[in-house]
Design a protein around this motif. Sequence first.
Motif, PDB file in Angstrom:
ATOM      1  N   SER A 101       8.415   0.271  -5.312  1.00 57.76           N
ATOM      2  CA  SER A 101       7.867  -0.536  -4.217  1.00 57.76           C
ATOM      3  C   SER A 101       8.565  -1.875  -4.038  1.00 57.76           C
ATOM      4  O   SER A 101       8.611  -2.409  -2.941  1.00 57.76           O
ATOM      5  N   GLY A 102       9.065  -2.425  -5.117  1.00 64.46           N
ATOM      6  CA  GLY A 102       9.663  -3.751  -5.048  1.00 64.46           C
ATOM      7  C   GLY A 102       8.643  -4.879  -5.038  1.00 64.46           C
ATOM      8  O   GLY A 102       9.005  -6.042  -4.947  1.00 64.46           O
ATOM      9  N   PHE A 103       7.359  -4.552  -5.142  1.00 65.83           N
ATOM     10  CA  PHE A 103       6.314  -5.579  -5.183  1.00 65.83           C
ATOM     11  C   PHE A 103       6.137  -6.093  -6.604  1.00 65.83           C
ATOM     12  O   PHE A 103       6.448  -5.407  -7.571  1.00 65.83           O
ATOM     13  N   ARG A 104       5.601  -7.303  -6.719  1.00 67.81           N
ATOM     14  CA  ARG A 104       5.365  -7.934  -8.025  1.00 67.81           C
ATOM     15  C   ARG A 104       3.895  -7.892  -8.430  1.00 67.81           C
ATOM     16  O   ARG A 104       3.545  -8.260  -9.539  1.00 67.81           O
ATOM     17  N   ARG A 105       3.033  -7.439  -7.506  1.00 63.82           N
ATOM     18  CA  ARG A 105       1.590  -7.371  -7.788  1.00 63.82           C
ATOM     19  C   ARG A 105       1.041  -6.098  -7.151  1.00 63.82           C
ATOM     20  O   ARG A 105       1.301  -5.835  -5.978  1.00 63.82           O
ATOM     21  N   LEU A 106       0.249  -5.363  -7.921  1.00 62.54           N
ATOM     22  CA  LEU A 106      -0.348  -4.130  -7.419  1.00 62.54           C
ATOM     23  C   LEU A 106      -1.854  -4.165  -7.647  1.00 62.54           C
ATOM     24  O   LEU A 106      -2.300  -4.320  -8.792  1.00 62.54           O
ATOM     25  N   THR A 155       0.177  -8.376   3.724  1.00 67.20           N
ATOM     26  CA  THR A 155       0.938  -7.134   3.669  1.00 67.20           C
ATOM     27  C   THR A 155      -0.051  -5.983   3.721  1.00 67.20           C
ATOM     28  O   THR A 155      -1.019  -5.948   2.970  1.00 67.20           O
ATOM     29  N   SER A 156       0.200  -5.063   4.631  1.00 65.91           N
ATOM     30  CA  SER A 156      -0.651  -3.894   4.786  1.00 65.91           C
ATOM     31  C   SER A 156       0.188  -2.769   5.384  1.00 65.91           C
ATOM     32  O   SER A 156       1.021  -3.037   6.242  1.00 65.91           O
ATOM     33  N   PRO A 157       0.027  -1.547   4.925  1.00 68.07           N
ATOM     34  CA  PRO A 157      -0.864  -1.070   3.876  1.00 68.07           C
ATOM     35  C   PRO A 157      -0.402  -1.555   2.501  1.00 68.07           C
ATOM     36  O   PRO A 157       0.730  -1.981   2.327  1.00 68.07           O
ATOM     37  N   VAL A 158      -1.300  -1.447   1.548  1.00 72.12           N
ATOM     38  CA  VAL A 158      -1.065  -1.959   0.201  1.00 72.12           C
ATOM     39  C   VAL A 158      -0.706  -0.809  -0.735  1.00 72.12           C
ATOM     40  O   VAL A 158      -1.337   0.241  -0.699  1.00 72.12           O
ATOM     41  N   VAL A 159       0.311  -1.044  -1.560  1.00 77.55           N
ATOM     42  CA  VAL A 159       0.656  -0.096  -2.619  1.00 77.55           C
ATOM     43  C   VAL A 159      -0.260  -0.400  -3.783  1.00 77.55           C
ATOM     44  O   VAL A 159      -0.363  -1.555  -4.215  1.00 77.55           O
ATOM     45  N   GLY A 168     -15.751  -4.459   1.803  1.00 80.52           N
ATOM     46  CA  GLY A 168     -15.511  -3.922   0.476  1.00 80.52           C
ATOM     47  C   GLY A 168     -14.300  -3.008   0.369  1.00 80.52           C
ATOM     48  O   GLY A 168     -13.969  -2.554  -0.720  1.00 80.52           O
ATOM     49  N   THR A 169     -13.642  -2.745   1.496  1.00 86.63           N
ATOM     50  CA  THR A 169     -12.466  -1.880   1.496  1.00 86.63           C
ATOM     51  C   THR A 169     -11.204  -2.730   1.496  1.00 86.63           C
ATOM     52  O   THR A 169     -11.098  -3.696   2.257  1.00 86.63           O
ATOM     53  N   LEU A 170     -10.249  -2.371   0.664  1.00 86.59           N
ATOM     54  CA  LEU A 170      -8.977  -3.088   0.584  1.00 86.59           C
ATOM     55  C   LEU A 170      -8.198  -2.894   1.880  1.00 86.59           C
ATOM     56  O   LEU A 170      -7.949  -1.776   2.305  1.00 86.59           O
ATOM     57  N   ARG A 171      -7.831  -4.012   2.510  1.00 85.70           N
ATOM     58  CA  ARG A 171      -7.070  -3.967   3.770  1.00 85.70           C
ATOM     59  C   ARG A 171      -5.662  -4.515   3.632  1.00 85.70           C
ATOM     60  O   ARG A 171      -4.789  -4.180   4.410  1.00 85.70           O
ATOM     61  N   GLY A 172      -5.461  -5.412   2.640  1.00 85.07           N
ATOM     62  CA  GLY A 172      -4.142  -6.005   2.488  1.00 85.07           C
ATOM     63  C   GLY A 172      -4.079  -6.888   1.260  1.00 85.07           C
ATOM     64  O   GLY A 172      -5.042  -7.014   0.500  1.00 85.07           O
ATOM     65  N   ILE A 173      -2.927  -7.496   1.097  1.00 86.83           N
ATOM     66  CA  ILE A 173      -2.712  -8.456   0.017  1.00 86.83           C
ATOM     67  C   ILE A 173      -1.884  -9.591   0.589  1.00 86.83           C
ATOM     68  O   ILE A 173      -1.019  -9.374   1.448  1.00 86.83           O
TER      69      ILE A 173
END
Length: 152
Positions: free
Chosen positions: A94-99, A72-76, A41-46
Amino acid sequence: MTVSEAMSHPAVSVSTGTPLRQVAREMAEYGVGSVLVTEGGTLRGIVTDRDLALGALVGSHDANDAVDSVMTSPVVTVSVTDDIHTAYRTFRGSGFRRLPVLDGHRIVGVLTVDDMLIDVFQRLADLLGPVAWSVLEETPGPPPTDTRPNGN
């Protein structure tokens, strides 16, 4: 406006040991470009569709490797209660397209650049709507001229 008003939900997630083949199936089934990777249940990556393509084609990964090998980890992340302007700054920084969107430590959705574009277009429509209507109400062509002699 808060992040909760713009985000896509629910988020699609898989566990850390999920094979890449299954991750790709999940993306196809739900029509998403990213999947959140969780453990207990804990977010580890994307992992994104781009991660899968590059991991499989350029890297030494195959369809049976676990998703945590390309995630990708850690996750923004952003918070469900963050103001939308905070999200804009987070995207730029961040330069990411999904958060991933969190409510405390609980995953509640994903905020994408596309979600932000919808917000931008809505703001433009709100701003330009009155101007557009006034232009539409005008008769097309040059302004009418006075055809009376001597302007009387």
